[in-house]
Design a protein around this motif. Sequence first.
Motif, PDB file in Angstrom:
ATOM      1  N   ARG A   1      -9.790 -54.438  44.342  1.00 63.15           N
ATOM      2  CA  ARG A   1      -9.314 -55.392  45.407  1.00 63.15           C
ATOM      3  C   ARG A   1      -8.873 -56.703  44.371  1.00 63.15           C
ATOM      4  N   ARG A   2     -10.082 -56.938  43.415  1.00 62.26           N
ATOM      5  CA  ARG A   2     -10.091 -58.220  42.827  1.00 62.26           C
ATOM      6  C   ARG A   2      -9.033 -58.045  41.749  1.00 62.26           C
ATOM      7  N   PHE A   4      -6.303 -56.415  41.917  1.00 64.65           N
ATOM      8  CA  PHE A   4      -4.800 -56.755  42.619  1.00 64.65           C
ATOM      9  C   PHE A   4      -4.757 -58.180  42.783  1.00 64.65           C
ATOM     10  N   LEU A   5      -5.807 -58.732  43.260  1.00 67.00           N
ATOM     11  CA  LEU A   5      -5.477 -60.417  43.662  1.00 67.00           C
ATOM     12  C   LEU A   5      -5.145 -61.229  42.428  1.00 67.00           C
ATOM     13  N   SER A   6      -5.982 -60.632  41.349  1.00 69.73           N
ATOM     14  CA  SER A   6      -5.608 -61.512  40.066  1.00 69.73           C
ATOM     15  C   SER A   6      -4.418 -61.339  39.653  1.00 69.73           C
ATOM     16  N   ASN A   7      -3.625 -59.930  39.605  1.00 69.39           N
ATOM     17  CA  ASN A   7      -2.298 -59.582  39.279  1.00 69.39           C
ATOM     18  C   ASN A   7      -1.319 -60.292  40.120  1.00 69.39           C
ATOM     19  N   VAL A   8      -1.587 -60.451  41.489  1.00 72.41           N
ATOM     20  CA  VAL A   8      -0.598 -61.265  42.417  1.00 72.41           C
ATOM     21  C   VAL A   8      -0.855 -62.680  41.876  1.00 72.41           C
ATOM     22  N   GLU A  28      -5.744 -67.376  43.215  1.00 74.30           N
ATOM     23  CA  GLU A  28      -6.388 -66.160  43.254  1.00 74.30           C
ATOM     24  C   GLU A  28      -7.546 -66.677  44.568  1.00 74.30           C
TER      25      GLU A  28
END
Length: 124
Positions: A1-2, A4-8, A28
């Motif tokens: 999940r981390r 994913f959030l970093s990429n978003v 983030e």
Amino acid sequence: RRAFLSNVAKAICVWLHEKVEEQADALEFILTEIGVGAAMRLLAQTEEIELNAGGMHRVDDPTRARTRGGVFFNVFKTAHHEAYKKLNVMRKKEQMRRKEQREQRAGGGASGSDRGNRGRGRGD
């Protein structure tokens, strides 16, 4: 999940024309606090403001328009004030940590207590 959030967060930085190294952590944090869906709604509001109103103007200089990132953070502050306050606390802690690191590097590694005792109390 981390990851994913970093990429978003990085993708949002690019869309906002913000420097990834400067704003990715803040974005983030926003994603973690309010969720991806809410953040996407803020991006949509940001785009709508830019398209319909020609952007927002800065409080300190009404003749200058805010950047896209400035519009986004202003919309975030208005819609999620408590999360915005938490973000500011996080940013201030990070600024203090960086300042301390700079001061340590500039001081040549000696701690404050070592500097104050040089030449004293050694029976010279």
